[in-house]
Write a protein that holds these residues in place. Structure first.
Motif, mmCIF file in Angstrom:
data_model
loop_
_atom_site.group_PDB
_atom_site.id
_atom_site.type_symbol
_atom_site.label_atom_id
_atom_site.label_comp_id
_atom_site.label_asym_id
_atom_site.label_seq_id
_atom_site.Cartn_x
_atom_site.Cartn_y
_atom_site.Cartn_z
ATOM 1 N N SER A 89 -29.048 -59.420 44.009
ATOM 2 C CA SER A 89 -29.123 -58.508 43.803
ATOM 3 C C SER A 89 -29.014 -58.465 42.162
ATOM 4 O O SER A 89 -29.475 -59.648 41.827
ATOM 5 C CB SER A 89 -27.253 -58.680 43.794
ATOM 6 O OG SER A 89 -26.555 -59.341 42.754
ATOM 7 N N ASP A 90 -28.457 -58.043 41.223
ATOM 8 C CA ASP A 90 -28.189 -57.922 39.252
ATOM 9 C C ASP A 90 -27.093 -58.046 39.162
ATOM 10 O O ASP A 90 -27.413 -58.638 38.270
ATOM 11 C CB ASP A 90 -28.574 -56.555 39.021
ATOM 12 C CG ASP A 90 -30.199 -56.127 39.262
ATOM 13 O OD1 ASP A 90 -30.986 -55.714 39.949
ATOM 14 O OD2 ASP A 90 -30.281 -54.968 38.582
ATOM 15 N N LEU A 91 -26.250 -58.937 40.216
ATOM 16 C CA LEU A 91 -25.463 -59.263 39.736
ATOM 17 C C LEU A 91 -24.898 -61.090 39.097
ATOM 18 O O LEU A 91 -23.769 -61.142 38.455
ATOM 19 C CB LEU A 91 -23.851 -59.291 41.024
ATOM 20 C CG LEU A 91 -24.264 -58.569 41.608
ATOM 21 C CD1 LEU A 91 -22.995 -58.717 42.632
ATOM 22 C CD2 LEU A 91 -23.487 -56.696 40.610
ATOM 23 N N CYS A 92 -26.085 -60.936 39.052
ATOM 24 C CA CYS A 92 -26.583 -62.554 38.328
ATOM 25 C C CYS A 92 -27.328 -62.577 36.882
ATOM 26 O O CYS A 92 -27.337 -63.706 36.384
ATOM 27 C CB CYS A 92 -27.172 -63.780 39.147
ATOM 28 S SG CYS A 92 -25.904 -64.878 40.256
ATOM 29 N N TRP A 93 -27.606 -61.649 36.661
ATOM 30 C CA TRP A 93 -28.662 -60.594 35.754
ATOM 31 C C TRP A 93 -27.594 -60.272 34.612
ATOM 32 O O TRP A 93 -27.709 -60.683 33.410
ATOM 33 C CB TRP A 93 -29.978 -60.157 36.283
ATOM 34 C CG TRP A 93 -30.484 -59.859 35.099
ATOM 35 C CD1 TRP A 93 -31.691 -60.464 34.112
ATOM 36 C CD2 TRP A 93 -30.948 -58.309 34.880
ATOM 37 N NE1 TRP A 93 -32.023 -59.119 33.159
ATOM 38 C CE2 TRP A 93 -31.945 -58.333 33.591
ATOM 39 C CE3 TRP A 93 -30.509 -56.758 35.760
ATOM 40 C CZ2 TRP A 93 -32.109 -57.135 33.577
ATOM 41 C CZ3 TRP A 93 -30.857 -56.085 35.013
ATOM 42 C CH2 TRP A 93 -31.732 -55.593 34.378
ATOM 43 N N VAL A 94 -26.870 -59.278 34.577
ATOM 44 C CA VAL A 94 -26.016 -58.038 34.232
ATOM 45 C C VAL A 94 -24.861 -59.185 33.555
ATOM 46 O O VAL A 94 -24.033 -59.787 34.278
ATOM 47 C CB VAL A 94 -25.172 -56.921 34.594
ATOM 48 C CG1 VAL A 94 -24.589 -56.237 34.368
ATOM 49 C CG2 VAL A 94 -26.132 -56.151 35.571
ATOM 50 N N GLY A 95 -24.820 -58.880 32.303
ATOM 51 C CA GLY A 95 -24.090 -59.856 31.465
ATOM 52 C C GLY A 95 -24.187 -61.735 31.155
ATOM 53 O O GLY A 95 -23.395 -62.176 31.256
ATOM 54 N N ALA A 96 -25.406 -62.073 31.777
ATOM 55 C CA ALA A 96 -25.616 -63.257 32.120
ATOM 56 C C ALA A 96 -24.758 -63.984 30.820
ATOM 57 O O ALA A 96 -24.732 -65.371 30.218
ATOM 58 C CB ALA A 96 -26.936 -63.476 32.584
#
Length: 395
Positions: free
Chosen positions: A286-293
């Motif tokens: 997913s992108d969930l470790c990337w968005v707002g990292a």
């Protein structure tokens, strides 16, 4: 965009051979490489019947667009704050610089010539339709119409809204997916998708999902030719199902990794394959470790804004993220490592069946030696690969 999203139009190509796909452009032979199409996106809505009556669902499609139609266009993107209720969104008013999700896509480009196989994506708990955007646009660039919904009852908006004393609607991700497929097969079935009519091959369908979305794939083998659960165990054999690929992360502590291996071994589908990535957790696909990292991740952004309920999702929303390495002493890989495994393996599995590309079987068999390793990822990125291509033959 990360370097993993950049690509050039210099490849060795493999021609599709499915009847009716003569107009489709050939894909790069390496399934981890973006395909020949710019990616368009279109937003729509669908009314789905369920046990409680009917409900309206937001859906979006990413699709192969006419080559060159992206010239001079601004790339599209998403602000994940739209997936929060108004009361919580107000607290996030000043964080737009870290809640933006860039997309390798463009809004409302003209659809490319041809009739394309369809992939339906099902998001996980406390997520949303663009959860795995790097994968969704990857598949679209390689000649698939990819459709995802915000699933009522389990989407981020509904779960955050509990603190506002709003009871979430009943969750039925598998039913939603069936409704989406029915809508796609019906002219006018999905409002806003008229431009895609005549460009979708409903005889060639893949379904994939993450976490709860992967588990929702379990019994969808009667409406899909290929199932790819990600951190979601393994499906059961059904009449239409021709192939499955189970994807997992070695360090997933949300969905038990040994349990995933066991579920795969007990899976009665053939051919079946299993691939896992090393040193990543539940959010590997997913992108969930990337968005707002750079701001500590989406959970920390919400907590810093005073949205206390976000703490309830801390374990789920940060599992295996490399931004934890500095503060927690962990050694997780960057998100591009997980994307590479998922893009390579999933594209190969989809294209073997839905694009009739028999060469993709070898790409999967030799994934440990043939998958290109991105910068910052170890040679051991592929932790495990197993396959059983026919009953009684295990590799």
């Amino acid at each position: 965009l990360l370097p993993a999203m950049k690509f050039t139009l210099v490849w060795t190509v493999a021609a599709a051979t499915c009847p009716g796909q003569e107009q489709l452009l050939p894909n790069p032979a390496d399934p981890s490489v973006r395909g020949p199409y710019p990616v368009g996106s279109v937003l729509g809505s669908l009314v789905v019947p369920n046990a409680d009556g009917i409900r309206s669902i937001t859906v979006e499609a990413w699709y192969p667009a006419k080559p060159g139609s992206d010239a001079g266009q601004d790339p599209w993107g998403y602000d994940i704050r739209v997936h929060t209720p108004p009361k919580q969104r107000a607290k996030l008013a000043n964080v737009s610089n870290v809640t933006y999700q860039a997309c390798g896509c463009y809004r409302d480009l003209p659809v490319a010539d041809g009739v394309f196989p369809v992939v339906v994506y099902i998001h996980g708990t406390a997520a949303f339709r663009t959860e795995s955007l790097h994968q969704q646009t990857h598949w679209a660039s390689r000649g698939f119409v990819v459709v995802a919904a915000d699933h009522p009852g389990i989407q981020l908006y509904d779960l955050l809204n509990v603190v506002n004393l709003v009871i979430p609607p009943k969750t039925d991700q598998a039913g939603d997916a069936r409704g989406v497929l029915k809508g796609l097969a019906t002219p006018g079935g999905i409002a806003g998708f008229k431009s895609l009519e005549g460009h979708m091959d409903m005889e060639r369908v893949g379904i994939t999902g993450h976490s709860a979305g992967g588990m929702a794939c379990r019994d969808l083998g009667d409406v899909a030719d290929v199932l790819i659960p990600m951190a979601g165990y393994a499906p059961v054999a059904k009449t239409r199902l021709k192939s499955t690929l189970v994807l997992a992360a070695r360090n997933d502590t949300i969905v038990d990794y040994p349990g995933e291996v066991s579920a795969y071994k007990n899976c009665d589908v053939t051919p079946k394959r299993f691939a896992s990535v090393d040193a990543l957790g539940h959010l590997f696909c997913s992108d969930l470790c990337w968005v707002g990292a750079r701001a500590g991740g989406v959970v920390q952004i919400a907590l810093d804004a005073g949205i206390k309920v976000a703490g309830a999702f801390k374990s789920l929303g940060q599992n295996g993220c490399s931004y934890l390495n500095k503060t927690e002493g962990t050694h997780f890989l960057g998100p591009q490592c997980g994307w590479q495994l998922v893009n390579y393996a999933s594209a190969a599995a989809f294209e073997e069946v839905l694009r009739c590309d028999s060469g993709m079987a070898s790409k999967l068999t030799h994934i440990k030696s043939e998958m290109p390793i991105p910068a910052g990822c170890p040679k051991t990125t592929v932790f495990d690969f197993q396959e059983q291509l026919s009953a009684g033959v295990v590799v």
